[in-house]
Design a protein around this motif. Structure first.
Motif, short mmCIF file in Angstrom:
data_model
loop_
_atom_site.label_atom_id
_atom_site.label_comp_id
_atom_site.label_asym_id
_atom_site.label_seq_id
_atom_site.Cartn_x
_atom_site.Cartn_y
_atom_site.Cartn_z
N GLY A 1 5.78 34.70 -5.58
CA GLY A 1 5.69 35.48 -6.87
C GLY A 1 7.21 35.78 -7.17
O GLY A 1 7.73 35.77 -8.53
N TRP A 2 8.02 36.31 -6.24
CA TRP A 2 9.20 36.91 -6.27
C TRP A 2 10.23 35.45 -6.76
O TRP A 2 11.02 35.39 -7.60
N GLU A 3 10.00 34.34 -6.05
CA GLU A 3 10.58 33.18 -6.31
C GLU A 3 10.27 32.51 -7.64
O GLU A 3 11.35 31.89 -8.14
N ILE A 4 9.02 32.61 -8.14
CA ILE A 4 8.64 32.15 -9.34
C ILE A 4 9.57 32.74 -10.43
O ILE A 4 10.11 32.09 -11.43
N GLU A 5 9.59 34.19 -10.25
CA GLU A 5 10.30 34.88 -11.23
C GLU A 5 11.77 34.66 -10.93
O GLU A 5 12.59 34.69 -12.12
N ARG A 6 12.28 34.39 -10.02
CA ARG A 6 13.74 34.16 -9.82
C ARG A 6 14.14 32.40 -10.67
O ARG A 6 15.06 32.55 -10.98
N HIS A 7 12.99 31.75 -10.46
CA HIS A 7 13.23 30.31 -10.99
C HIS A 7 13.23 30.55 -12.54
O HIS A 7 14.09 29.96 -13.01
N ARG A 8 12.44 31.42 -13.18
CA ARG A 8 12.26 31.62 -14.57
C ARG A 8 13.59 32.14 -14.86
O ARG A 8 13.97 31.82 -15.95
N THR A 9 14.41 32.84 -14.23
CA THR A 9 15.73 33.75 -14.60
C THR A 9 16.61 32.64 -14.50
O THR A 9 17.32 32.57 -15.49
N LEU A 10 16.51 31.67 -13.66
CA LEU A 10 17.51 30.67 -13.61
C LEU A 10 17.50 29.68 -14.86
O LEU A 10 18.39 29.19 -15.38
N ILE A 11 16.16 29.67 -15.27
CA ILE A 11 15.89 28.72 -16.59
C ILE A 11 16.63 29.31 -17.70
O ILE A 11 17.13 28.79 -18.45
N ARG A 12 16.30 30.63 -17.77
CA ARG A 12 16.81 31.41 -18.87
C ARG A 12 18.33 31.24 -18.81
O ARG A 12 19.11 31.02 -19.94
N ARG A 13 19.23 31.31 -17.71
CA ARG A 13 20.34 31.28 -17.55
C ARG A 13 20.71 29.96 -17.95
O ARG A 13 21.86 29.71 -18.76
N ALA A 14 20.37 28.85 -17.55
CA ALA A 14 20.55 27.48 -17.85
C ALA A 14 20.53 27.01 -19.30
O ALA A 14 21.28 26.26 -19.74
#
Length: 461
Positions: free
Chosen positions: A218-231
């Motif tokens: 769940g932490w990794e999923i949220e981290r991935h979404r953060t990277l998508i927003r950054r990108a």
């Protein structure tokens, strides 16, 4: 309080809490109106207490599992379970530096258990044990029976409290003595807090079971979404600390294979009666070394998705055609070792430089005309240098942690990987696919895949 120090008192403390809420309350009800517990109420209370003790004991003492030494070797079975097939027939293999061994999918290195745990959910300080592929069913049953038992106790307590309130105007000598009232009040407060906390935890774990995610994932999923927003601000590309451009695309979580299959996998059986059986068998360790995927993504992709901040420093392209290059050949062995240590320290500092600092430095270079113009500056105006989740004091990070780098990134609940018992140093930077696998292991896998006729070039800078 650190997890290690909490472990020493947590398990005895939980046993005492169960005893306090379970047995003295039954004695208390003998002295409170409207009536002592009936025979059926006593039967229900004590049966649930036994179920709580059994499931908690199994949550504490069942081995969370370990990775077999043979896992990930160059035999056929090891190659099939070590990672995800690539187009060249090899597998991306996660390698744990501390265990010096391959890691199966969904495994993580626990800093408390001092080893890699298969399908690690988190290290629970209240059981002094990891919630993992083997212990999750026992842990979930413990949460279920505890939530039921404490809710039943709450019901019995409020019957007595309501009766006291209805007769609050009676003379004091006709009511319970102050000790009984204090005991009733303390039991109600402690039970109410406990049933609320465990109820929320139970609901959260049921949700994780239904969608087949762990707390760490769940932490990794949220981290991935953060990277998508950054990108989105940078044309779909983010830079690693060494300047390597990493394309970021949305990747679906691969292990959600349908509610029924998720529950069967998580509970270790498809028999609903066994789900509630406190003496049910522990899932086989072998079933926690490989997991079916839903096929939504290409088979060459693995989980978690690429994270630029986890990347190792890549050696710069060399125009020297010599297969082996050693820039410090004139140094003595002691000087070579010192130079290597200096490069390690410099690399670690650069790698841990937070995203916001790197992005703002690149934007400053672009504004001054020194940047290459196709990095962080693309598609982003001056006012878009930060998104909400990248603020040093908001969303993904709190103040005073910027120097800790991206391993200090926090999710929306303020949690870091270390809060789940994960060894951050190993998991965030050293859990690289093929980057940290010993050369002998890579060569063995290549030979086993039938591609060992090529030339291997090693560059040492």
């Amino acid at each position: 309080m650190e997890i290690s120090s909490l472990n020493q008192i947590a398990v005895p403390g939980v046993y005492l809490l169960i005893l306090f809420l379970g047995y003295p309350s039954q004695v208390l009800f003998c002295y409170l109106d409207p009536a002592p517990l009936t025979k059926n109420e006593l039967y229900i209370s004590n049966v649930v207490l036994v179920l709580i003790f059994i499931t908690y004991t199994k949550s504490v003492f069942v081995d969370p599992g370990t990775i077999p030494k043979s896992h990930g070797q160059d035999d056929k079975e090891g190659r099939e379970t070590a990672g995800v097939k690539r187009g060249d027939g090899l597998k991306r293999t996660k390698w744990c530096r501390k265990c010096d061994a391959a890691k199966p999918p969904r495994a993580h290195h626990c800093k408390e258990c001092k080893r890699c745990i298969p399908k690690m959910d988190h290290h629970c300080p209240w059981t002094a044990n990891c919630v993992s592929h083997t212990t999750f069913p026992h842990f979930l049953r413990f949460l279920f029976y505890t939530s039921c038992g404490l809710s039943w106790l709450e019901y019995l307590l409020w019957i007595r409290i309501a009766y006291l309130w209805e007769n609050r105007n009676m003379p004091a000598y006709l009511g319970p003595n102050p000790f009984l009232v204090a005991h009733l009040f303390a039991t109600t407060v402690i039970n109410s807090i406990t049933v609320f906390a465990l109820g929320v935890l139970f609901i959260r774990n049921v949700w994780c079971l239904l969608v087949n995610t762990t707390t760490i994932e769940g932490w990794e999923i949220e981290r991935h979404r953060t990277l998508i927003r950054r990108a989105r601000h940078f044309g779909g590309i983010l830079q690693s600390p060494d300047g390597t451009k990493v394309p970021i695309r949305k990747q679906e979580f691969p292990y959600d294979v349908g509610i029924w299959q998720n529950v069967k996998q998580g509970m270790g059986t498809g028999n609903p009666i066994s789900w509630l059986n406190p003496l049910a068998a522990t899932p086989s360790l072998n079933s926690g070394l490989a997991f079916p995927t839903n096929g939504f993504e290409d088979a060459s992709l693995s989980w978690p998705p690429p994270d630029p901040d986890r990347s190792y420093r890549r050696p710069p392209p060399s125009t020297n055609a010599t297969p082996f290059t050693f820039a410090d050949s004139a140094l003595s062995p002691q000087e070579s070792l010192a130079a290597f240590r200096e490069r390690q320290v410099a690399d670690a500092v650069r790698r841990r430089r937070p995203f916001v600092q790197r992005a703002e430095a690149q934007l400053a270079r672009d504004r001054d005309g020194d940047g290459i113009g196709d990095g962080y500056g693309d598609g982003m105006s001056e006012g878009e240098s930060r998104s909400d989740d990248d603020e040093p004091h908001k969303g993904g990070r709190t103040g005073g942690e910027d120097d800790e780098g991206e391993e200090a990134w926090r999710n929306a609940e303020g949690e870091r990987l270390k809060d789940f018992g994960v060894d951050e140093e190993v998991e965030f930077y050293d859990e690289q696919e093929d980057d940290h696998v010993p050369l002998g292991q890579l060569l063995a896998r290549r030979r086993a895949a039938g591609t060992g006729t090529g030339t291997v070039t090693v560059t040492v800078d």
